[in-house]
Design a protein around this motif. Structure first.
Motif, short mmCIF file in Angstrom:
data_model
loop_
_atom_site.label_atom_id
_atom_site.label_comp_id
_atom_site.label_asym_id
_atom_site.label_seq_id
_atom_site.Cartn_x
_atom_site.Cartn_y
_atom_site.Cartn_z
N GLY A 121 0.82 -1.55 -0.05
CA GLY A 121 -0.17 0.14 -0.04
C GLY A 121 0.68 1.12 -0.11
N LEU A 122 1.66 1.39 1.35
CA LEU A 122 2.88 1.99 0.88
C LEU A 122 3.86 3.12 -0.48
N THR A 123 3.80 1.25 -1.25
CA THR A 123 4.16 1.69 -2.28
C THR A 123 3.84 2.38 -3.74
N SER A 124 2.56 1.41 -3.21
CA SER A 124 1.81 1.60 -4.47
C SER A 124 1.15 3.23 -4.33
N ALA A 125 0.82 3.42 -3.41
CA ALA A 125 0.60 5.36 -3.31
C ALA A 125 1.73 6.31 -3.65
N LEU A 126 2.20 5.82 -3.20
CA LEU A 126 4.06 6.72 -3.73
C LEU A 126 3.89 7.30 -5.04
N LEU A 127 4.14 5.60 -5.38
CA LEU A 127 4.52 4.98 -7.35
C LEU A 127 3.27 6.31 -7.59
N SER A 128 1.86 5.71 -7.46
CA SER A 128 0.70 6.39 -8.65
C SER A 128 1.29 7.94 -7.82
N GLY A 129 1.24 8.77 -7.03
CA GLY A 129 0.73 10.42 -6.55
C GLY A 129 -0.02 10.68 -5.51
#
Length: 631
Positions: free
Chosen positions: A332-340
């Motif tokens: 969740g942390l990674t996808s939220a960071l990469l998606s903006g």
């Protein structure tokens, strides 16, 4: 060149069934199966609030995909009958979020099959009701069960209505008469089980009133990230945003509640003794001196003790670290960071610290047989292949992002490299080692449901009730590890072993042949109670913090009366900890070895697990959709 007549006949028969545009012999059938599975998933999402049947009282909430609570009894036929027939419908966020995530991933692939937007819309409405209501601000902190307001204690309590109703019904049950009848019929084990269940019902009921958790919280964040990046889904993303306008609330919670074993603050350095038992090996091996990890519950010991009488408290009043929860949080942390959804500046030094230490722990456990205590390391999620899949999803999004642009934080390059090494080597080897060849040349994978039974003569029987789900997990994981996005397709990495390619193809073939059949159950154990029988209860593990809820300490010569917590505070050296391991705790030796989820023994050695047919169907759909994109 001469061809044998049989070969020519074979090619004539086969030719009409080959989908030449896709290149694999059985893909056309897979597409048809994908559509059929889609209907099965849709059928299991109520379009309105309703009862599960005319006879049973269980409530099904609108938009929430169906799941049931079952009991993992195993062994003799009468125990098997309980496992097969006992089921209580449960409304929870987790299964709805994961099925929706599968559908969104399928949509993001851009293949021929498109999930119905109505299903996503209904699910988002349902999930939007699971935000924690015990704060006076908008939050993206989420709960597993719906909350109902208790006006007496002035708190919103997690309330699994169907499960609580089950215990209320038991009050009207003629227990003693039924137990005596069972004993006369030679079914004394069932009578013992019934007595055990009813004796512990107050403990079970109290365990239902849980606080919010990081698992559901970050699965929801992952959903938002998927929605944000799918073309044509801006309206659905806006709907998700409307209930998630304060995303940094989850980061504040993570920093406040992270487990910090080396801290002097007893609010955050105390953990479930079972967690410390398996995690101690990691701490010793890595020589960390300021570790911080994602825990399960968004609550600390002080809050649990203060809120226990208000019906908002962690089980056993102490937090734990579940590797699967950690994997979902990292994703969740990674996808939220990469998606903006998150900005790099949102990841301050403490968030990065928690992230990196948690990734290190995940890698240590998935490559080290979960410290030989899968029952403790995967506290609530007993399927190791499910944990592998959750972890592989982070690898996939990091790899695909890095192919197009630099990662937004330097530390993510190191994380990507570590995940690549772990997943391609130890995890892949682990999966391939468990592959089983079927008589028709397909490949499948088993876990534990229905694999510990025997008939009246004592002969072993394997019902393989989670074979379909486990095989779908293996396929999804291997595809995530060994393929990358190339335009609008997936392509195997250059160094993909032939054994991986073959395993994926033959597992897909096996799934396609069996997923719509009736001879295997589409069950899974996507969630479970933390205790997998007596051996995995927290009381038998070394603990150095034993207190009543008023803070008064006690020793463990015998179980105290009233409510209490047993936790492990701080850290100990190997030598000091081994001394505690040699001692008895509440009169019992510490169970060192994992006996498996189906040990032969006491009839009370069972545990509750959550199963969802729709989840199995949706993960299989995702496996098929990904497979069809491989060129």
């Amino acid at each position: 060149m001469n061809f044998p007549g049989q070969l020519i006949l074979f090619l004539v028969i086969l030719f009409p069934f080959i989908d030449k545009s896709d290149g694999f012999l059985f893909k056309k059938t897979i597409k048809e199966t994908l559509v059929a599975l889609s209907s099965k998933v849709e059928e299991r999402q109520p379009k309105e609030d309703k009862k599960s049947s005319l006879v049973l009282p269980w409530k099904l909430d609108k938009g929430t995909y169906e799941s049931v609570v079952k009991l993992n009894f195993h062994g003799a036929p009468e125990m098997v009958a309980i496992r097969k027939n006992f089921a209580v419908n449960d409304n929870n966020m987790f299964v709805t979020a994961w099925i929706t995530a599968c559908l969104l991933e399928i949509q993001a692939l851009g293949g021929e099959f498109k999930p119905k937007r109505e299903q996503i819309d209904l699910a988002l409405d349902a999930i939007g009701k699971y935000h924690d209501k015990n704060v006076n601000y908008n939050t993206s902190v989420m709960t597993f069960w719906p909350q109902l307001y208790n006006d007496t204690v002035k708190k919103w309590q997690s309330t699994p209505e169907n499960l609580l109703q089950l215990f209320q019904l038991s009050d009207k049950f003629p227990v003693k008469s039924v137990e005596e009848l069972l004993k006369l019929m030679g079914l004394g084990d069932i009578a013992t089980v019934m007595d055990h269940l009813l004796h512990e019902k107050d403990m079970f009921a109290a365990a239902f009133h849980i606080p919010p958790d990081f698992d559901d919280t970050f699965v929801n964040i992952g959903l938002g990230s998927l929605l944000k990046e799918i073309p044509g889904y801006s309206d659905l993303f806006a709907k998700w945003q409307s209930t998630n306008s304060n995303l940094t609330s989850v980061l504040h919670a993570l920093k406040r509640y992270a487990y910090r074993p080396h801290s002097n603050n007893t609010r955050v350095n105390t953990i479930d003794p079972r967690t410390y038992f398996y995690l101690h090996k990691f701490l010793a091996a890595t020589n960390k001196t300021d570790a911080a990890f994602v825990p399960t519950w968004i609550q600390n010991v002080d809050e649990a003790m203060a809120l226990s009488d208000k019906g908002v408290a962690m089980p056993f009043f102490v937090n734990n670290v579940d590797v699967t929860v950690a994997a979902n949080t990292v994703n969740g942390l990674t996808s939220a960071l990469l998606s903006g959804l998150f900005k790099p500046s949102d990841f301050d030094s403490d968030i990065q610290h928690i992230y990196k230490d948690t990734v290190d722990l995940i890698i240590y456990e998935i490559t080290g047989n979960f410290s030989s205590r899968r029952d403790l390391a995967l506290t609530y999620y007993p399927s190791k292949l499910e944990c592998f899949w959750f972890t592989s999803r982070t690898l996939t999004i990091l790899r695909d992002f890095y192919k197009k642009a630099p990662l937004p934080l330097k530390m993510l390059e190191d994380v990507l490299q570590k995940l690549e090494g772990a997943m391609r080597n130890k995890v892949t080897a682990d999966i391939l080692q468990e592959a089983i060849k079927s008589a028709d040349g397909g490949i499948y994978f088993d876990d534990f449901l229905g694999d510990g039974d025997f008939d009246i003569k004592g002969n072993a029987i394997k019902y393989a009730e989670d074979r379909l789900f486990t095989t779908s997990m293996a396929v999804n994981t291997l595809i995530n590890i060994w393929t990358s996005t190339e335009g609008d397709t997936l392509a195997f990495l250059n160094n993909t072993p032939s054994s991986v390619n073959e395993t994926i193809q033959q597992s897909v073939k096996w799934l396609n042949d069996n997923i719509l059949g009736t001879h295997l159950k589409p069950w899974n154990a996507f969630f479970s109670g933390s205790g997998k029988g007596q051996a995995s209860l927290p009381f038998w593990y070394p603990a150095n913090r034993k207190e009543y809820l008023n803070g008064t300490s006690f020793n463990d010569d015998m179980f105290p009366d009233g409510l209490f917590l047993v936790g492990f505070e701080g850290t100990l050296s190997d030598e000091q900890y081994n001394i505690l391991l040699s001692q008895r705790h509440f009169g019992e030796k510490t169970p060192i070895d994992f006996p498996g989820f189906n040990p032969r023994g006491s009839p009370t050695g069972f545990f509750p697990f959550w199963s969802s047919d729709a989840y199995t169907y949706s993960t299989t759909m995702l496996a098929f959709a990904k497979y069809l994109k491989i060129k």
